[in-house]
Design an enzyme around this catalytic site. Structure first.
Site, PDB file in Angstrom:
ATOM      1  CE1 TYR A   1      44.821 -18.215 -47.677  1.00  0.00           C
ATOM      2  CE2 TYR A   1      46.620 -18.539 -49.179  1.00  0.00           C
ATOM      3  CZ  TYR A   1      45.207 -18.500 -48.994  1.00  0.00           C
ATOM      4  OH  TYR A   1      44.434 -18.738 -50.160  1.00  0.00           O
ATOM      5  CE  LYS A   2      54.059 -13.379 -44.926  1.00  0.00           C
ATOM      6  NZ  LYS A   2      55.040 -12.248 -45.117  1.00  0.00           N
TER       7      LYS A   2
ATOM      8  CG  ASP B   1      49.016   1.675 -43.362  1.00  0.00           C
ATOM      9  OD1 ASP B   1      47.769   1.737 -44.293  1.00  0.00           O
ATOM     10  OD2 ASP B   1      49.558   0.814 -43.467  1.00  0.00           O
TER      11      ASP B   1
HETATM   12  P1  NAD Z   1      49.566  -5.470 -46.903  1.00  0.00           P
HETATM   13  O1  NAD Z   1      48.599  -5.094 -48.099  1.00  0.00           O
HETATM   14  O2  NAD Z   1      49.532  -6.451 -45.985  1.00  0.00           O
HETATM   15  O3  NAD Z   1      50.115  -4.053 -46.204  1.00  0.00           O
HETATM   16  C1  NAD Z   1      50.314  -2.881 -47.259  1.00  0.00           C
HETATM   17  C2  NAD Z   1      49.722  -1.634 -46.026  1.00  0.00           C
HETATM   18  O4  NAD Z   1      50.071  -0.546 -46.719  1.00  0.00           O
HETATM   19  C3  NAD Z   1      48.566  -1.365 -45.823  1.00  0.00           C
HETATM   20  O5  NAD Z   1      48.171  -1.343 -44.573  1.00  0.00           O
HETATM   21  C4  NAD Z   1      47.868  -0.252 -46.804  1.00  0.00           C
HETATM   22  O6  NAD Z   1      46.861   0.301 -46.189  1.00  0.00           O
HETATM   23  C5  NAD Z   1      49.063   0.398 -47.002  1.00  0.00           C
HETATM   24  N1  NAD Z   1      49.328   1.266 -48.026  1.00  0.00           N
HETATM   25  C6  NAD Z   1      49.174   0.903 -49.363  1.00  0.00           C
HETATM   26  N2  NAD Z   1      49.249   2.077 -50.090  1.00  0.00           N
HETATM   27  C7  NAD Z   1      49.608   3.261 -49.381  1.00  0.00           C
HETATM   28  C8  NAD Z   1      49.973   4.438 -49.444  1.00  0.00           C
HETATM   29  N3  NAD Z   1      50.150   4.856 -50.760  1.00  0.00           N
HETATM   30  N4  NAD Z   1      50.227   5.237 -48.392  1.00  0.00           N
HETATM   31  C9  NAD Z   1      50.249   4.664 -47.177  1.00  0.00           C
HETATM   32  N5  NAD Z   1      49.965   3.451 -47.058  1.00  0.00           N
HETATM   33  C10 NAD Z   1      49.665   2.640 -48.075  1.00  0.00           C
HETATM   34  O7  NAD Z   1      50.814  -5.789 -47.851  1.00  0.00           O
HETATM   35  P2  NAD Z   1      52.326  -6.620 -46.981  1.00  0.00           P
HETATM   36  O8  NAD Z   1      52.050  -8.238 -47.131  1.00  0.00           O
HETATM   37  O9  NAD Z   1      52.675  -5.666 -45.845  1.00  0.00           O
HETATM   38  O10 NAD Z   1      53.407  -6.186 -48.377  1.00  0.00           O
HETATM   39  C11 NAD Z   1      53.855  -4.989 -48.600  1.00  0.00           C
HETATM   40  C12 NAD Z   1      54.769  -5.118 -49.847  1.00  0.00           C
HETATM   41  O11 NAD Z   1      56.012  -5.646 -49.336  1.00  0.00           O
HETATM   42  C13 NAD Z   1      54.321  -5.905 -51.170  1.00  0.00           C
HETATM   43  O12 NAD Z   1      54.928  -5.276 -52.208  1.00  0.00           O
HETATM   44  C14 NAD Z   1      55.111  -7.159 -50.818  1.00  0.00           C
HETATM   45  O13 NAD Z   1      55.482  -7.888 -52.101  1.00  0.00           O
HETATM   46  C15 NAD Z   1      56.510  -6.678 -50.134  1.00  0.00           C
HETATM   47  N6  NAD Z   1      57.097  -7.735 -49.441  1.00  0.00           N
HETATM   48  C16 NAD Z   1      58.592  -7.892 -49.326  1.00  0.00           C
HETATM   49  C17 NAD Z   1      59.060  -8.758 -48.670  1.00  0.00           C
HETATM   50  C18 NAD Z   1      60.487  -9.015 -48.858  1.00  0.00           C
HETATM   51  O14 NAD Z   1      61.039 -10.184 -48.541  1.00  0.00           O
HETATM   52  N7  NAD Z   1      61.286  -8.171 -49.416  1.00  0.00           N
HETATM   53  C19 NAD Z   1      58.269  -9.773 -47.855  1.00  0.00           C
HETATM   54  C20 NAD Z   1      57.081  -9.561 -47.381  1.00  0.00           C
HETATM   55  C21 NAD Z   1      56.154  -8.558 -48.455  1.00  0.00           C
END
Ligand code: NAD
Length: 297
Positions: free
Chosen positions: A87-88, A172
């Site tokens: 939802y961000k 990506d």
């Molecule tokens: P998202 O789905 O919005 O984005 C993930 C991106 O990664 C997408 O653009 C996708 O195309 C790409 N991707 C997926 N597999 C790939 C691969 N093998 N190679 C290249 N690109 C690839 O997800 P998000 O909200 O950005 O979250 C990503 C991760 O970050 C999740 O695991 C989430 O739990 C984590 N996260 C951590 C924190 C923290 O505070 N540490 C905060 C937010 C999200």
């Protein structure tokens, strides 16, 4: 029997802090560590803070529109909300105002209800940035490879621009996302050079550091987005995944002798900044970090 008015008058006379209700809106958030970080920090500061999970996957009767959830929280007197996947971005049209950070990043993870207004902030960027500053002092920032340009990746790329990275390469599997993020960061100004690599091209690069901002490495999505055969001991490696904290990528990097940064840094410091926005008081970041770490053990 003591009336509520008498209790409030007594609290006011003693300078007691107002009770607060905060919520987290998202899907699949049952294991989030954020509620406990906020509640324990507030308690340590002498404030009652209830942090309620608003897990859309668990609503009795199924999904509700986001607008209805935000309305309900505001009507029920919540002081604010954290907003997470998915939802961000969707929350933005429902708000009255955005902080500069939220505007630049185009995503909101914290909403403050104040004087009848809804103000959106992004603390993910400052969360990653602060975690990096605290835990990776002196790390080379000449060339960083960032894999993943989704919701969290956008905040991470903005953080690298603020940290002074000279060249940022974004990869990506969804090219359009990488291109959009490149354009966004290039528009930030400053000296940073931003380019895009496809997944084959990135193998030819020899960056100073690599960050995984994809979900690959999560317990439910094992593996690594960056081939571990490419790791060199002089590289640093960061991961934003924090379920588990030690991802396959970080374990391989550690074994190779690389400096590593787990996802806990971003998770802790986004909460530190959000606490400040919700309460108007500065939290003890080390105490919130200790709460987060206690949940690991
Ligand atoms: P998202 O789905 O919005 O984005 C993930 C991106 O990664 C997408 O653009 C996708 O195309 C790409 N991707 C997926 N597999 C790939 C691969 N093998 N190679 C290249 N690109 C690839 O997800 P998000 O909200 O950005 O979250 C990503 C991760 O970050 C999740 O695991 C989430 O739990 C984590 N996260 C951590 C924190 C923290 O505070 N540490 C905060 C937010 C999200």
């Amino acid at each position: 029997m003591t009336s509520q008015t008498e209790i409030m008058a007594k609290d006011a006379a003693e300078g007691a802090l107002d009770d607060l209700i905060i919520g987290l809106v998202g899907r699949g958030i049952q294991r989030s560590r954020t509620p406990r970080m906020h509640m324990q920090e507030a308690a340590a500061q002498g404030q009652r803070l209830i942090y309620q999970l608003l897990d859309v996957d668990q609503f009795p009767g199924g999904d509700r529109p986001l607008a209805q959830i935000i309305d309900a929280a505001e009507i029920c007197g919540f002081a604010g909300l954290n907003i997470t996947f998915p939802y961000k971005i969707d929350v933005i049209p429902l708000l009255d105002e955005l902080s500069d950070n939220a505007k630049a990043i185009g995503a909101v993870n914290t909403v403050v209800f104040k004087d009848g207004r809804r103000i959106g902030h992004n603390t993910d960027k400052v969360g990653f940035e602060e975690g990096f500053r605290q835990n990776m002092p002196g790390a080379a920032l000449g060339h960083v490879l960032q894999i993943g340009a989704g919701g969290a990746g956008v905040a991470v790329a903005h953080a690298f621009a603020s940290l002074g990275v000279k060249r940022l390469t974004i990869a990506d599997s969804d090219h359009a996302r990488a291109d959009a993020l490149q354009a966004q960061i290039a528009g930030v100004g400053g000296d940073i050079v931003v380019d895009v690599a496809d997944l084959d091209e990135m193998l030819a690069l020899q960056p100073d550091g690599v960050v995984n901002a994809t979900p690959v490495g999560m317990a439910k999505l094992p593996g690594t987005a960056y081939p571990v055969s490419q790791l060199r001991p002089e590289m640093w490696v960061a991961d934003i995944v924090y379920f588990p904290l030690e991802t396959e990528l970080l374990a391989a990097a550690r074994a190779k002798g690389c400096r590593v940064l787990p996802g806990s840094g971003m998770a802790v410091y986004q909460a530190v900044r959000a606490f400040e926005l919700f309460t108007g008081r500065r939290p003890d970041a080390d105490r919130m970090k200790a709460t987060f770490e206690a949940m690991t053990s």
